[in-house]
Design an enzyme around this catalytic site. Sequence first.
Site, PDB file in Angstrom:
ATOM      1  N   SER A   1      48.389  13.964  -0.479  1.00  0.00           N
ATOM      2  CA  SER A   1      47.814  13.166   0.602  1.00  0.00           C
ATOM      3  C   SER A   1      48.601  11.896   0.897  1.00  0.00           C
ATOM      4  CB  SER A   1      46.356  12.813   0.282  1.00  0.00           C
ATOM      5  OG  SER A   1      46.270  11.908  -0.784  1.00  0.00           O
TER       6      SER A   1
ATOM      7  N   SER B   1      48.765  12.961  -5.772  1.00  0.00           N
ATOM      8  CA  SER B   1      49.190  12.573  -4.427  1.00  0.00           C
ATOM      9  C   SER B   1      50.245  11.483  -4.380  1.00  0.00           C
ATOM     10  CB  SER B   1      47.976  12.170  -3.592  1.00  0.00           C
ATOM     11  OG  SER B   1      47.311  13.329  -3.154  1.00  0.00           O
TER      12      SER B   1
ATOM     13  N   LYS C   1      49.707   3.663   3.430  1.00  0.00           N
ATOM     14  CA  LYS C   1      48.925   4.885   3.603  1.00  0.00           C
ATOM     15  C   LYS C   1      47.655   4.553   4.375  1.00  0.00           C
ATOM     16  CE  LYS C   1      46.883   8.643   0.843  1.00  0.00           C
ATOM     17  NZ  LYS C   1      46.739   9.188  -0.528  1.00  0.00           N
TER      18      LYS C   1
END
Length: 599
Positions: free
Chosen positions: A302, A326, A230
């Site tokens: 996210s 998330s 990420k």
Amino acid sequence: MYVWGEYRFSQRRSMAKPTKWSSRIKKDQMASEPTAISEIAYKQDTKDVISAKDVLRKEPVSSVIALKESMKYFDADFFDDSKLREMEDGAEEFNVPAFRENRKLVALENGGLHNPSALVFKSSWNGNNKVKESKSFNYPRTSMVHLPSNDEDIAFMTITELGELIRTKKITSQQLTDVFLRRLKRYNTVLESVITYTEDLAYKQAKEADDLLDQGKYLGPLHGIPYGLKDTIAVPQYNTTWGSKSFKNQVIDMEAFVYKRLKSTGAVLLAKLVAGSLGYDDIWFGGRTRNPWNIEEFSTGSSAGPAASTSAGMVPFAIGSETAGSITYPAARCGVTALRPTFGTVARTGVMSISESLDKLGPFCRSAVDCAIILDLIRGMDAGDPSSCEVALEDPFHVDITKLTVGYLDSAEMEVVNVLSVKGVKLVPFKLNYTISSVQSILDITMDVDMLAHFDNWQREGHDHDYEAQDQWPVELRRARLVPAVDYIQAQRARGKLIREVRESFTVDAFIGNVTDWELVCLGNLVGMPVMVVPTGFKSIEHPPKDGTRRTMATTGIYARPDHDHIALALAMAYQSVTDHHKQRPSVDDLGPNDNVHK
């Protein structure tokens, strides 16, 4: 790190109420006169409005009156004028100078990468601070693995299968890197799940892995295995954008703890995957990430890039993060097996921070076995993250599930309950009991104030005006300015009460329930408990296209006590050992003429 649930969105709007005075002030007055609330007066006999300018000509408005009016927004409008004058003088003399000095010391850099808070949250329910020695898990080895004849089949193999292919030299890490980079570039045009390709680094790391193997050195199950991170996680020489146009050219010259851990295992970083802007939802500066199972739908959460990329076979595994939903939300929507670990299990050094007492890093994988392997290799404490700790997890591969008592909520997928029951687990109806009715508000106050502390300078410089979704962080962080320190502390005390009540009510070894229930998402993150996201089947979508197969995955959550991730992992592995929902593949190639992908 954070997911903006539709329920919460609607609740926010319904809770918003106009102030008593706002409707009486004309737009041209507000634009031309930055007046105090009390500067609008009314004639009692005619109720005609007297302009603020007329009032000011007759008698200057005291700043104390303005302060008195504003105190209602802090739920503290009980001071008389003399006390307000005293407060005003004290704020000017003591508070404001201290605020400014503290900001100079720690808040000029955004993102919370440095100067962590001295207020440290520990999620462990073990009263004894001494932790027994942490030992590595004893992984199962997959034998007699054959190399598939096509890239598609290779792309959906598990880590253990790919690892065996590399160990036995049936494929090289460089060849595997080729396979996954091609898929990333092929499907990213539709899914919008990649921010930065780390192609040069990937081939360098893959060659090093192959060279080591040629020398007889095998580093373990991740040796030569590609993956994604990420884009809130720092990797030197590559942009770490946090998904935000404000930081899209940012390079952080440090190795995040989790990246260092993975690098030491011989894993190969392919790409920095989409992080929703500043860890909010699936919207980022380059677009909005889609669900591979239904490309007309967005991934939510996210950690959108890690979830979508793993689901579509673009990476064998990825690392994401969660503050409030998330990991759980995008994993559920994209049909991925994922683990939100116990808070503090994986050090977050080098990772953008929303809330130091809520943020967690966890893996998105093909299976629960893969999740167990990744967790074992990335867990650990680091001096840069005071909340991190060495959690002595038991080996999930050697848990006797027949000795476990597992509860199931009303929201549980009964297929999971039935399968585990057949496997010898004792299943009982269950409900968590607690008296706190404001679970969401505790999380909101904690998360929003912490986030504002980490992006104070960003807001002060007006960058919130450029944010990708104006109804998300900009609104929440402006409101967070009005949370007094005393009420932030009260929220933490309420959180402590919630944790104690949940602990007393947690009378089973684990429980099964809806993994996207917003109350459970808030509660689980406030408590710091781990949860496994497990695909359990399919459900149809409304108005599917005539040409193409569009459906979505059903999932459930397996929750365990803090520091008992091994229990959730063992139960998920048991369920997946006799089911194949996690082995299904989304039909990303099946883009029919009725699939409307709006750019």
